[in-house]
Scaffold this motif. Structure first.
Motif, PDB file in Angstrom:
ATOM      1  N   THR A   1       0.839  -1.199   0.000  1.00 45.67           N
ATOM      2  CA  THR A   1       0.000   0.000   0.000  1.00 45.67           C
ATOM      3  C   THR A   1       0.873   1.247   0.000  1.00 45.67           C
ATOM      4  O   THR A   1       2.012   1.227   0.489  1.00 45.67           O
ATOM      5  CB  THR A   1      -0.919   0.013   1.229  1.00 45.67           C
ATOM      6  N   PRO A   2       0.345   2.353  -0.503  1.00 41.30           N
ATOM      7  CA  PRO A   2       1.118   3.604  -0.483  1.00 41.30           C
ATOM      8  C   PRO A   2       1.477   4.054   0.928  1.00 41.30           C
ATOM      9  O   PRO A   2       2.539   4.634   1.150  1.00 41.30           O
ATOM     10  CB  PRO A   2       0.190   4.606  -1.154  1.00 41.30           C
ATOM     11  N   ALA A   3       0.628   3.762   1.891  1.00 35.48           N
ATOM     12  CA  ALA A   3       0.928   4.142   3.277  1.00 35.48           C
ATOM     13  C   ALA A   3       2.145   3.383   3.797  1.00 35.48           C
ATOM     14  O   ALA A   3       2.993   3.945   4.510  1.00 35.48           O
ATOM     15  CB  ALA A   3      -0.281   3.882   4.155  1.00 35.48           C
ATOM     16  N   ALA A   4       2.272   2.117   3.425  1.00 30.14           N
ATOM     17  CA  ALA A   4       3.421   1.323   3.858  1.00 30.14           C
ATOM     18  C   ALA A   4       4.707   1.836   3.211  1.00 30.14           C
ATOM     19  O   ALA A   4       5.764   1.882   3.845  1.00 30.14           O
ATOM     20  CB  ALA A   4       3.204  -0.139   3.526  1.00 30.14           C
ATOM     21  N   VAL A   5       4.609   2.223   1.946  1.00 30.01           N
ATOM     22  CA  VAL A   5       5.779   2.766   1.250  1.00 30.01           C
ATOM     23  C   VAL A   5       6.208   4.077   1.895  1.00 30.01           C
ATOM     24  O   VAL A   5       7.397   4.309   2.144  1.00 30.01           O
ATOM     25  CB  VAL A   5       5.473   2.962  -0.258  1.00 30.01           C
TER      26      VAL A   5
ATOM     27  N   SER B   1       9.983   7.002   5.270  1.00 30.46           N
ATOM     28  CA  SER B   1      10.222   7.893   6.405  1.00 30.46           C
ATOM     29  C   SER B   1      11.216   7.294   7.383  1.00 30.46           C
ATOM     30  O   SER B   1      12.112   7.983   7.882  1.00 30.46           O
ATOM     31  CB  SER B   1       8.905   8.189   7.129  1.00 30.46           C
ATOM     32  N   VAL B   2      11.069   6.022   7.654  1.00 36.69           N
ATOM     33  CA  VAL B   2      11.985   5.345   8.574  1.00 36.69           C
ATOM     34  C   VAL B   2      13.395   5.307   7.988  1.00 36.69           C
ATOM     35  O   VAL B   2      14.383   5.563   8.688  1.00 36.69           O
ATOM     36  CB  VAL B   2      11.486   3.920   8.891  1.00 36.69           C
ATOM     37  N   LEU B   3      13.508   5.023   6.701  1.00 29.59           N
ATOM     38  CA  LEU B   3      14.830   4.984   6.068  1.00 29.59           C
ATOM     39  C   LEU B   3      15.491   6.355   6.048  1.00 29.59           C
ATOM     40  O   LEU B   3      16.700   6.471   6.300  1.00 29.59           O
ATOM     41  CB  LEU B   3      14.715   4.428   4.649  1.00 29.59           C
ATOM     42  N   VAL B   4      14.710   7.385   5.762  1.00 34.59           N
ATOM     43  CA  VAL B   4      15.264   8.748   5.767  1.00 34.59           C
ATOM     44  C   VAL B   4      15.714   9.127   7.173  1.00 34.59           C
ATOM     45  O   VAL B   4      16.801   9.693   7.362  1.00 34.59           O
ATOM     46  CB  VAL B   4      14.243   9.759   5.206  1.00 34.59           C
ATOM     47  N   ALA B   5      14.901   8.812   8.175  1.00 30.66           N
ATOM     48  CA  ALA B   5      15.264   9.129   9.557  1.00 30.66           C
ATOM     49  C   ALA B   5      16.543   8.400   9.965  1.00 30.66           C
ATOM     50  O   ALA B   5      17.432   8.983  10.609  1.00 30.66           O
ATOM     51  CB  ALA B   5      14.125   8.780  10.495  1.00 30.66           C
ATOM     52  N   ALA B   6      16.662   7.139   9.579  1.00 29.17           N
ATOM     53  CA  ALA B   6      17.875   6.375   9.903  1.00 29.17           C
ATOM     54  C   ALA B   6      19.086   6.958   9.184  1.00 29.17           C
ATOM     55  O   ALA B   6      20.176   7.064   9.770  1.00 29.17           O
ATOM     56  CB  ALA B   6      17.685   4.911   9.526  1.00 29.17           C
TER      57      ALA B   6
END
Length: 69
Positions: free
Chosen positions: A6-10, A15-20
């Motif tokens: 789903t687009p929400a999961a993407v 967001s998690v990858l950018v934050a990391a």
């Protein structure tokens, strides 16, 4: 059940990858800044240890020269 993402999961994953990524980049920058500050402190100590006594010696000999004239 559909196996499509789903687009929400993407969005959440991105967001998690950018934050990391930002976290890791910040750690690297902090490490470099700390290392640079330590190097500058060491250089300042070396300069102080060299030029402090040298300055005192020059000032003393200048005063001695004015007394002997």
């Amino acid at each position: 059940m559909s196996s499509a993402v789903t687009p929400a999961a993407v969005t959440a994953s991105a967001s998690v990858l950018v934050a990391a990524g930002v976290f890791v980049a910040n750690l690297i920058v902090q490490y470099r800044n700390e290392r640079r500050q330590m190097e500058l402190a060491r250089i300042n100590a070396q300069l102080r240890d060299l030029y402090g006594p040298l300055f005192a010696l020059v000032m003393t000999s200048a005063q001695w020269a004015t007394l002997n004239t």
